[in-house]
Each structure stands twice: as structure tokens, then as C-alpha cells.
Design a protein around this motif. Structure first.
Motif, PDB file in Angstrom:
ATOM      1  N   MET A   1       0.722  -1.189   0.038  1.00  0.00           N
ATOM      2  CA  MET A   1       0.048  -0.105   0.049  1.00  0.00           C
ATOM      3  C   MET A   1       0.874   1.243  -0.151  1.00  0.00           C
ATOM      4  SD  MET A   1      -2.752   1.136   2.669  1.00  0.00           S
ATOM      5  CE  MET A   1      -3.749  -0.404   2.444  1.00  0.00           C
ATOM      6  N   THR A   2       0.596   2.219  -0.941  1.00  0.00           N
ATOM      7  CA  THR A   2       1.293   3.563  -0.974  1.00  0.00           C
ATOM      8  C   THR A   2       0.933   4.403   0.285  1.00  0.00           C
ATOM      9  OG1 THR A   2       1.336   3.619  -3.381  1.00  0.00           O
ATOM     10  CG2 THR A   2       1.858   5.504  -2.466  1.00  0.00           C
ATOM     11  N   PRO A   3       2.149   4.700   0.988  1.00  0.00           N
ATOM     12  CA  PRO A   3       2.153   5.514   2.142  1.00  0.00           C
ATOM     13  C   PRO A   3       1.391   6.880   1.750  1.00  0.00           C
ATOM     14  CG  PRO A   3       4.202   5.227   1.753  1.00  0.00           C
ATOM     15  CD  PRO A   3       3.606   4.298   0.629  1.00  0.00           C
ATOM     16  N   PRO A   4       1.149   7.707   2.815  1.00  0.00           N
ATOM     17  CA  PRO A   4       0.996   9.352   2.372  1.00  0.00           C
ATOM     18  C   PRO A   4       2.205   9.706   1.980  1.00  0.00           C
ATOM     19  CG  PRO A   4      -0.036   8.732   4.602  1.00  0.00           C
ATOM     20  CD  PRO A   4       0.620   7.444   4.096  1.00  0.00           C
ATOM     21  N   ARG A   5       2.080  10.973   1.087  1.00  0.00           N
ATOM     22  CA  ARG A   5       3.428  11.365   0.771  1.00  0.00           C
ATOM     23  C   ARG A   5       3.531  12.990   0.947  1.00  0.00           C
ATOM     24  NH1 ARG A   5       0.180   9.938  -4.005  1.00  0.00           N
ATOM     25  NH2 ARG A   5      -0.835   9.172  -2.239  1.00  0.00           N
ATOM     26  N   ALA A   6       4.540  13.378   1.493  1.00  0.00           N
ATOM     27  CA  ALA A   6       5.164  14.762   1.926  1.00  0.00           C
ATOM     28  C   ALA A   6       6.210  15.092   1.275  1.00  0.00           C
ATOM     29  CB  ALA A   6       5.321  14.731   3.442  1.00  0.00           C
ATOM     30  N   LEU A   7       6.052  16.785   0.961  1.00  0.00           N
ATOM     31  CA  LEU A   7       7.147  17.315   0.339  1.00  0.00           C
ATOM     32  C   LEU A   7       7.906  18.222   1.130  1.00  0.00           C
ATOM     33  CD1 LEU A   7       8.685  18.154  -2.356  1.00  0.00           C
ATOM     34  CD2 LEU A   7       6.728  19.644  -2.633  1.00  0.00           C
ATOM     35  N   THR A   8       9.355  18.456   1.219  1.00  0.00           N
ATOM     36  CA  THR A   8       9.782  19.306   2.236  1.00  0.00           C
ATOM     37  C   THR A   8      10.837  20.141   0.902  1.00  0.00           C
ATOM     38  OG1 THR A   8      11.786  19.838   3.569  1.00  0.00           O
ATOM     39  CG2 THR A   8      11.784  17.675   2.491  1.00  0.00           C
ATOM     40  N   ILE A   9      10.440  21.504   0.915  1.00  0.00           N
ATOM     41  CA  ILE A   9      11.096  22.583   0.284  1.00  0.00           C
ATOM     42  C   ILE A   9      12.291  23.113   1.162  1.00  0.00           C
ATOM     43  CG2 ILE A   9      10.572  24.272  -1.325  1.00  0.00           C
ATOM     44  CD1 ILE A   9       7.732  23.511  -1.135  1.00  0.00           C
ATOM     45  N   ALA A  10      13.554  22.577   1.007  1.00  0.00           N
ATOM     46  CA  ALA A  10      14.257  23.037   2.123  1.00  0.00           C
ATOM     47  C   ALA A  10      15.782  23.010   1.376  1.00  0.00           C
ATOM     48  CB  ALA A  10      14.385  22.029   3.357  1.00  0.00           C
ATOM     49  N   GLY A  11      17.155  23.469   2.494  1.00  0.00           N
ATOM     50  CA  GLY A  11      18.181  23.135   2.055  1.00  0.00           C
ATOM     51  C   GLY A  11      18.575  21.955   2.685  1.00  0.00           C
ATOM     52  N   SER A  12      19.923  21.485   1.907  1.00  0.00           N
ATOM     53  CA  SER A  12      20.593  20.485   2.366  1.00  0.00           C
ATOM     54  C   SER A  12      21.396  20.541   3.673  1.00  0.00           C
ATOM     55  CB  SER A  12      21.375  19.737   1.210  1.00  0.00           C
ATOM     56  OG  SER A  12      22.166  18.691   1.617  1.00  0.00           O
ATOM     57  N   ASP A  13      21.586  19.822   4.504  1.00  0.00           N
ATOM     58  CA  ASP A  13      22.506  19.808   5.736  1.00  0.00           C
ATOM     59  C   ASP A  13      23.514  18.865   5.471  1.00  0.00           C
ATOM     60  OD1 ASP A  13      24.031  19.846   7.991  1.00  0.00           O
ATOM     61  OD2 ASP A  13      22.332  19.807   9.261  1.00  0.00           O
ATOM     62  N   SER A  14      24.833  19.163   5.046  1.00  0.00           N
ATOM     63  CA  SER A  14      25.749  18.007   4.683  1.00  0.00           C
ATOM     64  C   SER A  14      25.926  17.067   6.029  1.00  0.00           C
ATOM     65  CB  SER A  14      26.949  18.557   4.109  1.00  0.00           C
ATOM     66  OG  SER A  14      27.618  19.520   4.867  1.00  0.00           O
ATOM     67  N   GLY A  15      25.823  17.811   7.297  1.00  0.00           N
ATOM     68  CA  GLY A  15      26.016  17.107   8.648  1.00  0.00           C
ATOM     69  C   GLY A  15      24.995  16.285   8.876  1.00  0.00           C
ATOM     70  N   GLY A  16      23.565  16.235   8.120  1.00  0.00           N
ATOM     71  CA  GLY A  16      22.693  15.401   8.454  1.00  0.00           C
ATOM     72  C   GLY A  16      21.692  15.720   9.579  1.00  0.00           C
ATOM     73  N   GLY A  17      21.905  16.927  10.348  1.00  0.00           N
ATOM     74  CA  GLY A  17      21.489  16.875  11.490  1.00  0.00           C
ATOM     75  C   GLY A  17      20.155  17.782  11.312  1.00  0.00           C
ATOM     76  N   ALA A  18      20.027  18.592  10.198  1.00  0.00           N
ATOM     77  CA  ALA A  18      18.863  19.446  10.218  1.00  0.00           C
ATOM     78  C   ALA A  18      18.675  19.449   8.520  1.00  0.00           C
ATOM     79  CB  ALA A  18      19.152  20.974  10.714  1.00  0.00           C
ATOM     80  N   GLY A  19      17.845  20.401   8.235  1.00  0.00           N
ATOM     81  CA  GLY A  19      17.364  20.543   6.853  1.00  0.00           C
ATOM     82  C   GLY A  19      16.881  19.427   6.279  1.00  0.00           C
ATOM     83  N   LEU A  20      16.741  19.291   4.917  1.00  0.00           N
ATOM     84  CA  LEU A  20      15.959  18.326   4.646  1.00  0.00           C
ATOM     85  C   LEU A  20      16.238  16.914   4.772  1.00  0.00           C
ATOM     86  CD1 LEU A  20      17.619  16.541   1.796  1.00  0.00           C
ATOM     87  CD2 LEU A  20      17.214  18.771   0.805  1.00  0.00           C
ATOM     88  N   GLN A  21      17.699  16.468   5.272  1.00  0.00           N
ATOM     89  CA  GLN A  21      17.761  15.389   5.800  1.00  0.00           C
ATOM     90  C   GLN A  21      17.020  15.046   7.066  1.00  0.00           C
ATOM     91  OE1 GLN A  21      19.869  17.565   4.572  1.00  0.00           O
ATOM     92  NE2 GLN A  21      21.424  16.470   3.111  1.00  0.00           N
ATOM     93  N   ALA A  22      16.853  16.031   7.998  1.00  0.00           N
ATOM     94  CA  ALA A  22      16.086  15.794   9.176  1.00  0.00           C
ATOM     95  C   ALA A  22      14.848  15.674   8.909  1.00  0.00           C
ATOM     96  CB  ALA A  22      16.325  17.108  10.087  1.00  0.00           C
ATOM     97  N   ASP A  23      14.130  16.565   7.547  1.00  0.00           N
ATOM     98  CA  ASP A  23      12.716  16.219   7.383  1.00  0.00           C
ATOM     99  C   ASP A  23      12.771  14.789   6.872  1.00  0.00           C
ATOM    100  OD1 ASP A  23      12.415  18.998   8.010  1.00  0.00           O
ATOM    101  OD2 ASP A  23      12.930  19.553   5.813  1.00  0.00           O
ATOM    102  N   LEU A  24      13.356  14.443   6.004  1.00  0.00           N
ATOM    103  CA  LEU A  24      13.133  13.081   5.267  1.00  0.00           C
ATOM    104  C   LEU A  24      13.194  11.840   6.531  1.00  0.00           C
ATOM    105  CD1 LEU A  24      15.115  13.285   2.194  1.00  0.00           C
ATOM    106  CD2 LEU A  24      12.786  13.141   2.532  1.00  0.00           C
ATOM    107  N   ARG A  25      14.111  12.002   7.404  1.00  0.00           N
ATOM    108  CA  ARG A  25      14.362  11.196   8.655  1.00  0.00           C
ATOM    109  C   ARG A  25      13.051  11.084   9.472  1.00  0.00           C
ATOM    110  NH1 ARG A  25      19.154  12.778  10.142  1.00  0.00           N
ATOM    111  NH2 ARG A  25      18.284  14.214  11.647  1.00  0.00           N
ATOM    112  N   THR A  26      12.527  12.262   9.585  1.00  0.00           N
ATOM    113  CA  THR A  26      11.404  12.235  10.647  1.00  0.00           C
ATOM    114  C   THR A  26      10.190  11.943   9.756  1.00  0.00           C
ATOM    115  OG1 THR A  26      12.196  14.351  11.510  1.00  0.00           O
ATOM    116  CG2 THR A  26       9.841  13.814  11.846  1.00  0.00           C
ATOM    117  N   PHE A  27       9.965  12.215   8.350  1.00  0.00           N
ATOM    118  CA  PHE A  27       8.917  11.329   7.656  1.00  0.00           C
ATOM    119  C   PHE A  27       8.655  10.128   7.698  1.00  0.00           C
ATOM    120  CE2 PHE A  27       8.800  15.236   4.541  1.00  0.00           C
ATOM    121  CZ  PHE A  27       8.019  16.194   5.206  1.00  0.00           C
ATOM    122  N   PHE A  28      10.127   9.673   7.534  1.00  0.00           N
ATOM    123  CA  PHE A  28      10.168   8.077   7.513  1.00  0.00           C
ATOM    124  C   PHE A  28       9.595   7.359   9.075  1.00  0.00           C
ATOM    125  CE2 PHE A  28      12.442   4.241   9.026  1.00  0.00           C
ATOM    126  CZ  PHE A  28      12.075   3.562   7.875  1.00  0.00           C
TER     127      PHE A  28
END
Length: 273
Positions: A1-28
Motif C-alpha cells: 500500500m502506498t503511504p501518504p506523501r509529504a514534500l519538503t522544500i528546504a536546504g541540504s545539511d551535509s552534516g545530516g542534523g537539520a534541513g531536508l535530511q532531518a525532514d526525510l528522517r522524520t517523515f520516515f
């Protein structure tokens, strides 16, 4: 079953702590499929940001349209938008999807309170993007930059919420994490007619990188699953409390809050045969 889908419009944080990396981690962690429209690429680690490359606004808009018209989006959020041109372009793109819930995290101040956006970009947030927002989620430094109000107590927090709501969003969440004189951490939700206070514990920790991104992402995920704004914000408040409680050190500077507490058994895959 396809899960709900969310879009983040944001900057990339190469350290992975914030930005779209944090958004994707939280969505998951919330059971939502995450998609991205990258607005900027930062050279960043736990100590700070040493470089930013801004993505052209037309490329940001192209990313939004690509996923929204094919995959579909149930809710979206914005993070670091970097320039007035990008803010305006995103506002125009969001106008093409008027029923889409939009959470605006107005990333305008560093964790030390320094201004990250030029005045023209702040004005574009107020006049172009806020009127399209379902919810805006500023911290107190961003409140000061956007309204001129320095929040020092609950009364000025309410005044700030009223001032922000006048710019046009349906709901305002004035976060209280930076109100250090308060022994608890009270976020204030306002819809133009009434206030809701969401109380939570205040932790004596330094590792809080990505807390604003994580909170806005949980709210966005809940909206994508069909929850009301008040319910989504309450879920977000409970989620961020646990994420701060489980924050971890990283590098020589400030570590991130952790949505990994949501994983019941993070090492289960190591036991797979």
C-alpha cells in the motif's frame, strides 16, 4: 500500500542534523514517503556552516511540479528558502495547489539568533508565503525578525502570535523553546480566535540541532495523514519532546535531536538472515 506523501522544500545539511535530511528522517519515522525540492546546498557540520550554494528558483519550482503532478503530495513544508526570489517562486508554485496543506518553518535565524535572511527575503515571507500557509512555526528569534516583538513572557508570546496571524496564515505556532526564563517549554497555537498552550519539559541539553525542522516535519506528516492542525501540532509536540530527550552528541559541536526513538528495534536488521 502506498503511504501518504509529504514534500519538503528546504536546504541540504551535509552534516545530516537539520534541513531536508532531518525532514526525510522524520517523515520516515512517521510512516510517510518523503520527497524533496532542494533550495540550497550547505557545507555544514556540527560546528557550523562554512558555505552555501543557492539553487536557482526555477529549478526549485521544477522539482515541486515534478513530484506534485506525478507522485502526488498530501502535505508540504518549507525550511531554508535562502533568498527573496526563492520565497516568491515557492509562493507562486504553491498557489498552483491551493488545497495542499503547507507548513512554513521560516528559517530566518541561526541557533545563536543571528539573521540568516536579508530584509527583502523576510518581507517576501510575510507578504508572499505566509498568506498561503496553513501553519507557520517560528522560534522566538524568528518572531523578533519578522514582527519586531521580543518575546520575554507569555503575554508578549501572545502578542507575537496575533502579529504573525495578521500576515495571513490560518494558524500560528509560536515556539517557546528560546524563552529561557520559563522553567517549562510552552508553545502557543493561535488561529485568530483562540489560543492553545502546549506545555512540555525543558531539558538541559546542548544537542538540539534540527529541532525546528523535526517539529515542522512531524506536523506535516500528520497533516498528510489527514489530521487536523490542532491534532497535528499536539502530535508534533509529543514527538519533539522525545526527540530532544533522545538527542545525541555528534562531532565537536552541536548534535541533533533524534527521531530514531520511534524505531522499536533499530538493530533488528542486523539479526536478519
Amino acid at each position: 500500500m502506498t503511504p501518504p506523501r509529504a514534500l519538503t522544500i528546504a536546504g541540504s545539511d551535509s552534516g545530516g542534523g537539520a534541513g531536508l535530511q532531518a525532514d526525510l528522517r522524520t517523515f520516515f519515522a512517521c510512516g510517510v514517503h518523503g520527497m524533496t525540492a532542494v533550495t540550497a546546498v550547505t557545507v555544514q557540520n556540527s560546528v557550523g556552516v562554512s558555505g552555501i550554494t543557492v539553487i536557482p528558483p526555477e529549478v526549485v519550482v521544477a522539482q515541486i511540479r515534478a513530484v506534485a503532478t506525478d507522485i502526488g503530495v498530501q502535505a508540504a513544508k518549507t525550511g531554508m528558502l535562502a533568498t527573496a526570489e526563492t520565497v516568491s517562486a515557492v509562493a507562486d508554485a504553491m498557489a498552483e495547489f491551493p488545497s495542499l496543506p503547507l507548513v512554513v518553518d521560516p528559517v530566518a535565524a541561526s541557533m545563536h539568533g543571528d539573521q540568516l535572511l536579508r530584509d527583502e527575503a523576510l518581507d517576501a515571507l510575510r507578504t508572499r508565503l505566509f498568506p498561503r500557509a496553513t501553519l507557520v512555526t517560528p522560534n522566538l528569534d524568528e518572531v523578533r525578525l519578522l514582527t519586531g516583538i521580543k518575546v520575554t513572557d507569555r503575554d508578549s508570546q501572545r502578542a507575537a502570535a496575533v502579529a504573525l496571524h495578521a500576515y495571513g496564515p490560518r494558524w500560528v505556532l509560536v515556539k517557546g523553546g528560546h524563552l529561557w526564563t520559563d522553567p517549562s517549554c510552552v508553545d502557543l497555537l493561535y488561529d485568530g480566535s483562540g489560543f492553545v498552550e502546549l506545555d512540555g519539559p525543558r531539558f538541559d541539553v546542548k544537542d538540539t540541532h534540527g529541532s525546528g525542522d523535526t517539529l515542522a516535519s512531524v506536523i506535516t506528516a500528520a497533516l498528510a495523514k489527514g489530521r487536523s492542525v490542532p491534532d497535528a501540532v499536539r502530535l508534533g509536540k509529543g514527538f519533539i519532546v522525545e526527540s530532544v530527550r533522545n538527542a545525541y552528541p555528534l562531532g565537536a559541536g552541536v548534535g541533533p535531536v533524534s527521531p530514531l526513538w520511534r524505531l522499536p528495534d533499530a538493530d533488528a536488521f542486523l539479526r536478519m538472515e
